[in-house]
Design a protein around this motif. Structure first.
Motif, PDB file in Angstrom:
ATOM      1  N   ILE B  52      66.148 -28.480  22.353  1.00 15.30           N
ATOM      2  CA  ILE B  52      66.492 -27.251  21.612  1.00 15.30           C
ATOM      3  C   ILE B  52      67.891 -27.385  21.000  1.00 15.30           C
ATOM      4  O   ILE B  52      68.125 -27.004  19.859  1.00 15.30           O
ATOM      5  CB  ILE B  52      66.426 -26.012  22.526  1.00 15.30           C
ATOM      6  CG1 ILE B  52      65.009 -25.841  23.076  1.00 15.30           C
ATOM      7  CG2 ILE B  52      66.838 -24.758  21.777  1.00 15.30           C
ATOM      8  CD1 ILE B  52      64.870 -24.683  24.034  1.00 15.30           C
ATOM      9  N   THR B  53      68.817 -27.955  21.774  1.00  9.43           N
ATOM     10  CA  THR B  53      70.192 -28.068  21.302  1.00  9.43           C
ATOM     11  C   THR B  53      70.273 -28.894  20.025  1.00  9.43           C
ATOM     12  O   THR B  53      70.891 -28.481  19.042  1.00  9.43           O
ATOM     13  CB  THR B  53      71.082 -28.718  22.381  1.00  9.43           C
ATOM     14  OG1 THR B  53      71.032 -27.910  23.548  1.00  9.43           O
ATOM     15  CG2 THR B  53      72.510 -28.842  21.897  1.00  9.43           C
ATOM     16  N   VAL B  55      68.091 -29.617  17.763  1.00  9.13           N
ATOM     17  CA  VAL B  55      67.531 -28.931  16.594  1.00  9.13           C
ATOM     18  C   VAL B  55      68.397 -27.725  16.226  1.00  9.13           C
ATOM     19  O   VAL B  55      68.612 -27.438  15.045  1.00  9.13           O
ATOM     20  CB  VAL B  55      66.075 -28.514  16.862  1.00  9.13           C
ATOM     21  CG1 VAL B  55      65.474 -27.871  15.626  1.00  9.13           C
ATOM     22  CG2 VAL B  55      65.244 -29.710  17.274  1.00  9.13           C
ATOM     23  N   ALA B  56      68.931 -27.053  17.246  1.00  4.76           N
ATOM     24  CA  ALA B  56      69.753 -25.866  16.980  1.00  4.76           C
ATOM     25  C   ALA B  56      71.036 -26.231  16.230  1.00  4.76           C
ATOM     26  O   ALA B  56      71.529 -25.436  15.433  1.00  4.76           O
ATOM     27  CB  ALA B  56      70.087 -25.144  18.283  1.00  4.76           C
ATOM     28  N   GLN B  59      69.979 -26.356  12.743  1.00  9.33           N
ATOM     29  CA  GLN B  59      69.699 -24.986  12.298  1.00  9.33           C
ATOM     30  C   GLN B  59      71.015 -24.235  12.047  1.00  9.33           C
ATOM     31  O   GLN B  59      71.119 -23.464  11.104  1.00  9.33           O
ATOM     32  CB  GLN B  59      68.885 -24.266  13.370  1.00  9.33           C
ATOM     33  CG  GLN B  59      68.440 -22.879  12.998  1.00  9.33           C
ATOM     34  CD  GLN B  59      67.313 -22.901  11.997  1.00  9.33           C
ATOM     35  OE1 GLN B  59      67.525 -22.777  10.792  1.00  9.33           O
ATOM     36  NE2 GLN B  59      66.101 -23.077  12.463  1.00  9.33           N
ATOM     37  N   CYS B 228      69.476 -30.755   8.890  1.00  8.99           N
ATOM     38  CA  CYS B 228      68.635 -30.021   9.832  1.00  8.99           C
ATOM     39  C   CYS B 228      67.314 -30.762  10.038  1.00  8.99           C
ATOM     40  O   CYS B 228      66.833 -30.900  11.165  1.00  8.99           O
ATOM     41  CB  CYS B 228      68.386 -28.609   9.310  1.00  8.99           C
ATOM     42  SG  CYS B 228      67.428 -27.598  10.426  1.00  8.99           S
ATOM     43  N   SER B 232      66.009 -32.481  13.426  1.00  6.29           N
ATOM     44  CA  SER B 232      64.698 -32.105  13.944  1.00  6.29           C
ATOM     45  C   SER B 232      63.861 -33.357  14.171  1.00  6.29           C
ATOM     46  O   SER B 232      63.078 -33.427  15.126  1.00  6.29           O
ATOM     47  CB  SER B 232      63.977 -31.170  12.971  1.00  6.29           C
ATOM     48  OG  SER B 232      64.763 -30.051  12.708  1.00  6.29           O
ATOM     49  N   GLY B 235      64.956 -34.660  17.276  1.00  8.19           N
ATOM     50  CA  GLY B 235      64.360 -33.807  18.297  1.00  8.19           C
ATOM     51  C   GLY B 235      62.914 -34.193  18.553  1.00  8.19           C
ATOM     52  O   GLY B 235      62.439 -34.190  19.696  1.00  8.19           O
ATOM     53  N   GLU B 255      60.491 -23.087  16.558  1.00  9.65           N
ATOM     54  CA  GLU B 255      61.447 -22.433  15.656  1.00  9.65           C
ATOM     55  C   GLU B 255      61.981 -21.136  16.263  1.00  9.65           C
ATOM     56  O   GLU B 255      63.147 -20.801  16.075  1.00  9.65           O
ATOM     57  CB  GLU B 255      60.836 -22.182  14.267  1.00  9.65           C
ATOM     58  CG  GLU B 255      59.613 -21.285  14.201  1.00  9.65           C
ATOM     59  CD  GLU B 255      58.325 -22.034  14.526  1.00  9.65           C
ATOM     60  OE1 GLU B 255      58.386 -23.269  14.668  1.00  9.65           O
ATOM     61  OE2 GLU B 255      57.276 -21.387  14.664  1.00  9.65           O
ATOM     62  N   SER B 257      62.517 -20.467  19.514  1.00 12.41           N
ATOM     63  CA  SER B 257      63.565 -20.793  20.486  1.00 12.41           C
ATOM     64  C   SER B 257      64.839 -21.236  19.779  1.00 12.41           C
ATOM     65  O   SER B 257      65.942 -20.862  20.180  1.00 12.41           O
ATOM     66  CB  SER B 257      63.101 -21.927  21.408  1.00 12.41           C
ATOM     67  OG  SER B 257      61.798 -21.695  21.845  1.00 12.41           O
ATOM     68  N   VAL B 258      64.664 -22.042  18.720  1.00 11.38           N
ATOM     69  CA  VAL B 258      65.841 -22.591  18.046  1.00 11.38           C
ATOM     70  C   VAL B 258      66.618 -21.493  17.324  1.00 11.38           C
ATOM     71  O   VAL B 258      67.842 -21.385  17.470  1.00 11.38           O
ATOM     72  CB  VAL B 258      65.416 -23.703  17.065  1.00 11.38           C
ATOM     73  CG1 VAL B 258      66.568 -24.088  16.169  1.00 11.38           C
ATOM     74  CG2 VAL B 258      64.916 -24.911  17.834  1.00 11.38           C
ATOM     75  N   ALA B 283      71.312 -22.422  23.226  1.00  9.94           N
ATOM     76  CA  ALA B 283      70.179 -23.266  23.577  1.00  9.94           C
ATOM     77  C   ALA B 283      70.047 -23.371  25.087  1.00  9.94           C
ATOM     78  O   ALA B 283      68.935 -23.359  25.637  1.00  9.94           O
ATOM     79  CB  ALA B 283      70.349 -24.651  22.961  1.00  9.94           C
TER      80      ALA B 283
END
Lengths: 350, 348, 522
Positions: B52-53, B55-56, B59, B228, B232, B235, B255, B257-258, B283
């Motif tokens: 998650i981190t 990808v976040a 984002q 991004c 991803s 990720g 998406e 969660s992110v 995250a």
């Protein structure tokens, strides 16, 4: 779409359409834009019809209209949301969840008509959840509805155990009426869709609620100073979206005689794209209900055109998605250039 | 105005409060789940948080520019599946080459998003809702509903998530987690010290001013989407390493969660402010909630519903805390200003 | 010196002691969809000169600025910078050439800190941000300007004046040769204006050429070396300050003589419509006590930030008062929201026309009827569009709103006409108490006189009017009495005989009459 947009726009606005709506200031300003999209739709039908004349068969055209109904109704509510600078990503699951609830009630032996009313009320409740979360917690609706997207999905799948719900006895008046075709051609649902479009157009342009939606979406601070209860109007708009989702979902059960567990999960893109193609900007301030209807028809015509051109069905998800995006891109480019001209004009007056 | 208020901004205190929320969540689940306080739990949560981190972080860059990328879940699934298929059929592939491929696939998908948003002038919500469906659609169409399975993967990939980089006592700090930390540190420094990265903030903060002073808005927004996408993609590789079994459903719903992590982490959804470290904390909270709910053993349908609700609660409590903090700070400032009234505007 | 004779009739063509112009505009023309925004304009700007540009809204000033800063391209004509022919294609390119602009609303990045804002458009600072060096350099520039600002704090929350200081620092950091200032003082208090002028004069001493656009005649005559007047896209005259007078300038701007500031005959009646006793809002203002009579105009004077607007907002319920009492027509009342304010017959016309007043993309009709829509519904809840339109038309003729149609979006109107629409909107609620906050800000001279006439007429109809204005001559001309505020407190209520520029400013500055010297400043 790029070319057809321009010339007819002026002609239409100044003659037929303009004259009919002479007294209303807002409509006269809006209509040209809808006319442009309408021309695009007609050209598109003509092009496909020229290549595949079978496409122009009225039965086929009305089937297309019938198929747009359920997402189309959702896009009408979305017009209000975008106009007030909100968005609802959870529409697809509100549709599904209301349909599941209505279908479950029918399975439990409720009168289908009462179940439909319950479905609508349930949709309103879901909209109320979105609205209350957004307003009391002061969160942007895009975040709230991203969260409720997942909530409604989960709860809907909990209630139907992940299986399709088939109400018993699809020969009662509810099912036969909703899936009927008048003269064997015009689907009843399509008529409901058109009537709803006309009604919501009037609500947006002829009622206090509609004015308030546009005022709040355009300039929330000024609206507040003008004595408009902003939060209430936003709440009403999100509830309206829920009511429409409930209506669409309940009618879907009558139309298809069942509701699949994943039905509606991918509606949101089509719905928002239709509204934007129709001419309602994401930045709020005004909306066009007829535009959304035409936008939805454009998407649906393309989608069924793809089938007529015999594109492999496994690729249809991809092609539909791509076509939607391309349509929006073309549309935005046209709008951008028109906007630039308008801006240039304004600069000079300042 | 107290010393604290003069030297610390409310946003910084909020990051502390986020840590507090994480601790509260851990105690809450600890009281519900037997054997929760183990290193195994930590590792599970840590590897979920790692994905998650990463990808976040990507984002965050997109959200800073006043955009949003809802297609990240599909990009993660897409890369996880195709890199998995590639590795499964060429077991001898160089690990670094495999990672590079993952990043490139992700970046390429990000390019599509970026081009459509920057030059197609389509709102990011619409573009990425569309590519969310399209990427997933292509994945489903091309895969023929086959899945990548663990036994088809080479040993190094299966071992990777267990690789212990930094053993502290009996606590393992594993490779994926370290990778995520490295990414966070790199991007944190990058967003502070790189001139071009400051433009992400500038553009989101005041797009009209950015336009007027001639910042290259389109390329900056484009770049945000590409980065991004690339992250991803990374990720996706991490997901492949972690699970081994990849179906066409991999990454679906990620998406949520992110975006939640980014918002909870204090990145303004309307652009211009927020930090990469904040997103990491967000995250961590979201990942903890997810994994802990999973451990509670409730049905997968309920999981969706409860997770959606908890995320909303997290976002909301965070927003309320920040509001309170801001109000405290403003009141303190007002007191200062009333003392020097000529400096004050009369905005209502 | 190549100023065309026919376009600068008032300037002596033999006068060549200015040296070489830094910026020269030759025969520039620009047309937008059928309107000639600029018609064959020639203008020269010299180093170390402050050149004021005056004209009504729509006269072509903005278009000229946008051409010089690269936002628009001219259809005809040339731009020369230090004698060289240049094409300016974008704002960034203009900045590279040393041409910068500062607008009424500063264009800062609220989330970036002050130092970053100053150096944001520097392309030559490398790809790594050297924070320490940047902070030092920013501090140095601000110190040179004599501005005390924390360069590390974000620009969000800076006052307008502080934001403008940052804009000027930005211009200086880029070694600007030509600085264009588009109504920089419109939202500043008298004190802040003086600070700004100090900065401008510093820049002038350093040899920067400054093009200064303002609606405030006093300021122009205080600071400008030359004054150029635009009308209908044409340059009417360029004069040295010594050769110009305000009366002549106004005549050139509007093409006719205007008697601006004739005192309004009083129409105040005996009965108070609004009685306010010891009104306060915690931490903002306190102890405000006054009566407003029917047909009276009560002026609110004071520096920006004195709390005048806050009193207005409290009376209308936007930010309700926390202490004191309000009575309308003798009945004690409580106002907690604009809705309640409206029900009590109070109307508040905001100072911020664009942000808080009008719904710009909506039509004149929709704006005029928005707060009073309940009166336009038929029994089915539908809006009676014909009645709506008739109402808008009646206001259009009553307030002389110049527009092709009432269906036009308000955004397309000039500032003065927008102000009239805003007034119509609130008059349509049939108020008995009208609070006008800066009713003529950003309004051109001609429209200003019209707005004043409207206020006088409304008062004669028996409406109690509060006029909050930073334009002191305006307050004095309109008001039956003047309430002066300072630092959130009521300093004095002066009646017509007592009120003068000197007495009001004395109270506003909190000074004793003896050392009052700044009456001229507003």
């Amino acid at each position: 779409m790029t070319k057809t947009d321009q010339a007819p726009r002026r002609a239409l606005s100044s003659t037929r359409l303009g004259a009919r709506s002479a007294p209303s200031a807002r409509r006269r300003l809006r209509l040209p834009e809808e006319a442009g999209v309408l021309v695009a739709l007609i050209v598109m039908i003509a092009v496909i019809g020229f290549a595949k004349p079978r496409f122009l068969n009225p039965i086929n055209l009305f089937t297309v209209l019938g198929n747009t109904t359920f997402q189309g109704m959702l896009s009408l509510g979305m017009v209000y949301l975008l106009a007030i600078r909100e968005i609802d990503l959870s529409v697809g699951w509100m549709f599904n969840f209301s349909a599941v609830v209505a279908a479950l009630l029918m399975v439990a032996g409720a009168n289908p008509w009462l179940a439909m009313i319950a479905g609508i009320a349930f949709g309103a409740l879901l909209g109320l959840v979105n609205g209350l979360l957004s307003i009391t917690l002061r969160l942007p609706s895009i975040i709230v509805t991203l969260g409720t997207f997942s909530m409604f999905e989960g709860l809907s799948l909990v209630s139907n155990n992940g299986r399709a719900i088939n109400p018993p006895d699809p020969t009662t008046s509810y099912f036969t009426l909703i899936s009927a075709k008048i003269f064997g051609v015009v689907p009843v649902v399509a008529i409901v869709f058109v009537l709803l479009t006309v009604a919501l157009h009037f609500v947006l342009h002829r009622t206090r609620f509609g004015y308030r939606v546009q005022a709040v979406g355009s300039n929330p601070d000024a609206a507040l100073l003008a004595g408009i209860p902003n939060a209430l109007v936003r709440l009403q708009t999100l509830v309206l979206m829920g009511v429409i989702a409930g209506l669409s979902g309940s009618m879907y059960v009558g139309f298809r005689g069942a509701i699949d567990p994943q039905e509606g999960s991918d509606f949101v893109l089509t719905v928002i794209a239709a509204v934007i193609i129709g001419g309602t900007p994401l930045s709020g301030g005004y909306g066009t209900v007829f535009g959304a209807m035409i936008g939805m028809l454009i998407i649906q015509v393309i989608a069924s055109g793809i089938i007529f051109f015999g594109i492999d069905a496994t690729w249809s998800t991809f092609v539909t998605g791509a076509v939607i995006i391309i349509a929006v891109v073309l549309d935005q480019i046209v709008r951008y250039h028109r906007q630039r001209r308008a801006n240039a004009q304004r600069f000079n007056e300042n | 105005m107290t010393w604290l208020q003069r030297h610390v901004r409310p946003e910084q205190i909020r990051e502390l409060s986020l840590l507090l929320l994480i601790v509260v969540a851990i105690f809450f689940f600890g009281s519900l789940i037997d054997g929760y306080y183990t290193f195994r739990t930590f590792n599970r949560i840590a590897s979920s948080v790692a994905i998650i981190t990463v990808v976040a972080v990507g984002q965050t860059l997109v959200v800073l520019t006043r955009n949003i990328d809802l297609s990240v879940g599909s990009i993660v699934g897409f890369t996880a599946y195709f890199v998995g298929t590639l590795i499964a059929s060429h077991n001898s592939i160089n690990p670094f080459f495999a990672v590079a491929i993952a990043i490139l696939i992700g970046a390429a998908l990000g390019v599509v998003n970026g081009v459509l948003v920057s030059w197609g002038r389509v709102p990011a919500v619409v573009v990425t809702l569309g590519t969310l469906a399209i990427y997933r659609g292509v994945l489903v169409d091309l895969s023929g509903a086959k899945t990548v399975t663990t036994d088809s993967l080479p040993q190094w990939l299966i071992d990777l998530p267990l690789l212990n980089v930094l053993p502290i006592g009996s606590l393992d700090i594993r490779a994926l987690f370290v990778l995520a930390l490295v990414i966070v540190v790199l991007f944190h420094l990058g967003t502070i010290y790189l001139s071009f990265a400051r433009r992400f903030y500038a553009i989101g903060s005041n797009p009209e001013a950015a336009q007027l002073i001639g910042l290259p808005m389109k390329s900056v927004v484009f770049l945000a989407f590409v980065i991004c996408g690339a992250l991803s993609g990374l990720g996706g590789f991490m997901m492949l390493a972690r699970f081994g079994n990849i179906t066409v459903e991999a990454g679906r719903g990620l998406e949520l969660s992110v975006v939640a992590a980014v918002v909870v982490g204090g990145v303004n959804i309307f652009g211009g402010s927020g930090t990469v470290t904040g997103a990491m904390l967000g995250a961590a909270l979201i990942g903890t909630l997810e994994q802990s709910l999973f451990r509670l053993g409730i049905s997968e349908f309920w999981l969706n519903a409860v997770l959606g609700l908890l995320i909303l609660l997290a976002v909301a409590s965070d927003a309320i805390i920040l509001q309170r903090l801001r109000a405290l700070w403003t009141r303190a400032e007002l007191k200062l200003i009333v003392g020097a009234p000529e400096k004050r505007g009369t905005q209502p | 010196m190549t100023l065309d004779k026919e376009h600068s009739p008032a300037l002596d063509p033999g006068d060549v002691d200015d040296g070489k112009p830094i910026l020269e505009i030759r025969g520039v023309a620009k047309r937008f969809d059928g309107t000639q925004a600029l018609d064959d304009v020639s203008l020269a700007l010299y180093p170390g000169e402050i050149h004021a540009l005056l004209g009504e809204n729509g006269a072509g000033k903005s278009t000229l600025i946008k051409i010089v800063t690269g936002v628009h391209q001219p259809d005809h004509g040339q731009i020369l910078l230090a004698g060289e022919l240049v094409t300016i294609r974008s704002a960034a390119e203009a900045q590279r050439l040393g041409v910068a602009a500062i607008y009424q609303e500063p264009l800062l990045f609220p989330d970036l800190n002050v130092a970053e804002n100053i150096f944001i458009s520097h392309q030559d600072r490398g790809s790594i941000v050297g924070w320490r060096r940047m902070f030092q350099e920013a501090e140095a520039i601000l110190a040179e300007l004599g501005v005390a600002l924390d360069v590390r704090s974000p620009a969000r929350g800076l006052t307008l004046a502080a934001q403008q200081s940052v804009e000027i620092a930005k211009a200086i950091s880029m070694n600007v040769r030509v600085l264009i200032m588009d109504e920089p003082t419109a939202s500043l208090s008298a004190h802040e204006v003086q600070q700004l002028f100090k900065l401008v004069k510093d820049l002038k001493r350093q040899g920067v050429a400054i093009l200064f656009v303002s609606h405030r005649m006093e300021e122009v005559f205080e600071i400008a070396d030359k004054i150029t007047i635009f009308r209908d896209g044409r340059l009417v005259s360029t004069r040295r300050r010594a050769e110009a007078t305000p009366q002549r300038a106004i005549a050139d701007m509007v093409g006719r003589e205007i008697d601006l500031l004739k005192a309004r005959p009083t129409t105040a009646r005996k009965d108070p419509i609004l009685s306010v006793v010891d009104l306060g809002r915690q931490g903002v203002f306190e102890g405000v006590t006054f009566d407003l009579h029917r047909g009276e105009v009560l002026g609110f004077a004071g520096l920006i930030g004195a709390g005048r607007t806050d009193v207005g907002l409290a009376l209308f319920g936007v930010e309700p008062a926390t202490s004191g009492t309000i009575a309308v027509a003798g009945k004690p009342i409580v106002v907690r929201s604009p809705r309640e304010g409206m029900k009590l017959g109070i109307a508040y016309v905001s100072e911020d026309r664009r942000q808080l007043g009008l719904i710009l993309p909506m039509s004149i009709v929709a704006n005029v009827t928005l707060p009073s829509l309940h009166r336009f519904l038929n029994r089915f809840g539908l809006i009676r569009t014909a009645l709506e339109r008739r109402t808008a038309e009646s206001f259009r003729s009553r307030l002389a709103i110049r527009t092709p149609s009432v269906a036009v979006a308000v955004a397309k109107l000039s500032g003065g006409n927008q102000q009239k629409v805003l007034l119509s909107k609130w008059l349509n609620t049939n108020p008995s108490i009208l609070i006008l906050d800066e009713p003529t800000r950003g309004v051109d001279v001609g429209s200003k006189a019209e707005v004043h006439a409207i206020i006088a007429e409304l008062a004669s109809e028996g409406i109690g009017i509060i006029v909050i204005s930073s334009d002191l001559p305006e307050v004095l001309a309109l008001s039956d009495r003047v309430l002066v505020m300072r630092e959130g407190r009521q300093m004095a209520i002066l009646d017509r005989a007592e009120a003068s520029q000197e007495s009001v400013m004395t109270a506003a500055m909190g000074q004793r009459p003896a050392d009052s010297a700044s009456g001229r400043a507003l």
